[in-house]
Write an enzyme that holds these catalytic residues in place. Structure first.
Site, mmCIF file in Angstrom:
data_model
loop_
_atom_site.group_PDB
_atom_site.id
_atom_site.type_symbol
_atom_site.label_atom_id
_atom_site.label_comp_id
_atom_site.label_asym_id
_atom_site.label_seq_id
_atom_site.Cartn_x
_atom_site.Cartn_y
_atom_site.Cartn_z
ATOM 1 N N GLU A 42 0.936 -1.100 0.082
ATOM 2 C CA GLU A 42 -0.002 -0.017 -0.140
ATOM 3 C C GLU A 42 0.994 1.283 0.004
ATOM 4 O O GLU A 42 1.767 1.281 0.591
ATOM 5 C CB GLU A 42 -0.925 -0.084 1.254
ATOM 6 C CG GLU A 42 -1.727 1.153 1.462
ATOM 7 C CD GLU A 42 -2.908 1.249 2.498
ATOM 8 O OE1 GLU A 42 -3.495 1.964 2.437
ATOM 9 O OE2 GLU A 42 -2.213 0.649 3.430
ATOM 10 N N LYS A 111 -9.704 1.909 -2.411
ATOM 11 C CA LYS A 111 -10.024 1.498 -1.276
ATOM 12 C C LYS A 111 -11.536 1.637 -0.781
ATOM 13 O O LYS A 111 -11.803 2.965 -0.748
ATOM 14 C CB LYS A 111 -8.936 1.996 -0.128
ATOM 15 C CG LYS A 111 -8.986 1.355 1.218
ATOM 16 C CD LYS A 111 -7.768 2.159 2.024
ATOM 17 C CE LYS A 111 -7.746 1.788 3.297
ATOM 18 N NZ LYS A 111 -6.559 2.153 3.877
ATOM 19 N N CYS A 152 -5.816 -3.013 2.708
ATOM 20 C CA CYS A 152 -5.446 -2.730 3.922
ATOM 21 C C CYS A 152 -6.819 -2.925 4.805
ATOM 22 O O CYS A 152 -7.379 -4.011 4.935
ATOM 23 C CB CYS A 152 -4.883 -1.202 4.320
ATOM 24 S SG CYS A 152 -4.126 -1.146 5.766
#
Length: 275
Positions: A42, A111, A152
């Site tokens: 990331e 995301k 994440c």
């Protein structure tokens, strides 16, 4: 067909050009070692932090995505480009692009679940102060298996992984940068949970730890198999982690413990459009 995956736990600096150059070197090394699918972490092209996202953000296609395309094509691999801060129409996103061996983008994941936490006395971080969320599932096909992508904080939401499993993904890859508070507490547990929940492989790839950074990453990139076993992991320093993914083993585990045949989805209805 089994294949080798490589996770690049990159030491990220404040200089984008240096990050791209180092990423290219390590991707090449991974390919020479036989990796067919490679992932970066990331926010691999810039420091991680709300103050950095606007400064380092770029459009896609742009400098970083062009570099990633070249890495994939030059090394004849599938490349999951970690994530970069992306700008589009005045909004910023935390975005992962996936490239095939021809250097073409085959998937783009923004995301979905922004990292907004406040643990008193330990860490406060609010991605939503600068970033906007994505709103779509991201999967891509390879000659080996279908792969699902999250970034994440997405790993904390089992519904996302469940959808990927229902769509016959046998590997989930989460570029992520857990911190020194949630990393030791939850990083491995979440990976093993998603792998066990869905009887598939889970791979996570973190930046290397930089104790001088404003946000200190936990590191410990890992690969978990469908039985919930950690089959590859590392510590906090820059490294390339390798593991062998066996899609046939996913089928074997699902046949042994057939939880997916229980029709549990009949028990509830979820509106996925409201993620």
């Amino acid at each position: 067909m089994s294949f080798k995956i490589a996770l690049i736990q990159l030491a990220v600096s404040a200089t984008k050009a240096d990050n791209l150059k180092r990423a290219s070197q390590l991707v090449s090394h991974a390919a020479k070692e036989g990796a067919k699918l490679v992932s970066l972490p990331e926010c691999f092209n810039s420091p991680y932090g709300t103050s950095y996202f606007p400064e380092y953000a770029e459009k896609i296609p742009g400098t970083s995505s062009h570099s990633l395309a070249s890495m994939a094509k030059d090394n004849d691999i599938y490349l999951i480009g970690g994530s970069i801060p992306e700008e589009e129409d005045g909004k910023l996103f935390n975005t992962c692009c996936v490239f095939d061996p021809k250097g073409e983008i085959v998937a783009k994941h923004r995301k979905i679940h922004l990292f907004d936490i406040d643990v008193p006395g330990k860490i406060r971080f609010q991605e939503s102060e600068t970033l906007s969320p994505g709103n779509s599932f991201t999967m891509f096909d390879t000659p080996y298996c279908k792969v699902g992508v999250g970034i994440c904080y997405d790993i904390r939401f089992p519904e996302l992984a469940h959808v990927y499993a229902k769509e016959n993904c046998k590997l989930l890859v989460y570029p992520g940068a857990f911190n020194m508070t949630t990393g030791p507490a939850h990083w491995e547990l979440l990976q093993r949970g998603r792998a066990l929940d869905n009887q598939l492989y889970v791979a996570t790839v973190s930046p290397a730890r930089d104790t001088g950074a404003s946000y200190v990453a936990w590191g410990h990139s890992s690969v978990i198999n469908p039985w919930g076993q950690v089959i590859a992991t590392t510590e906090e320093k820059e490294t390339v982690l390798f593991a062998v993914i066996d899609p046939a083993y996913v089928n074997e585990v699902r046949d042994q413990i057939p939880i997916r045949k229980q029709k549990r989805d009949d028990m509830y209805t979820l509106d996925w459009n409201k993620i």
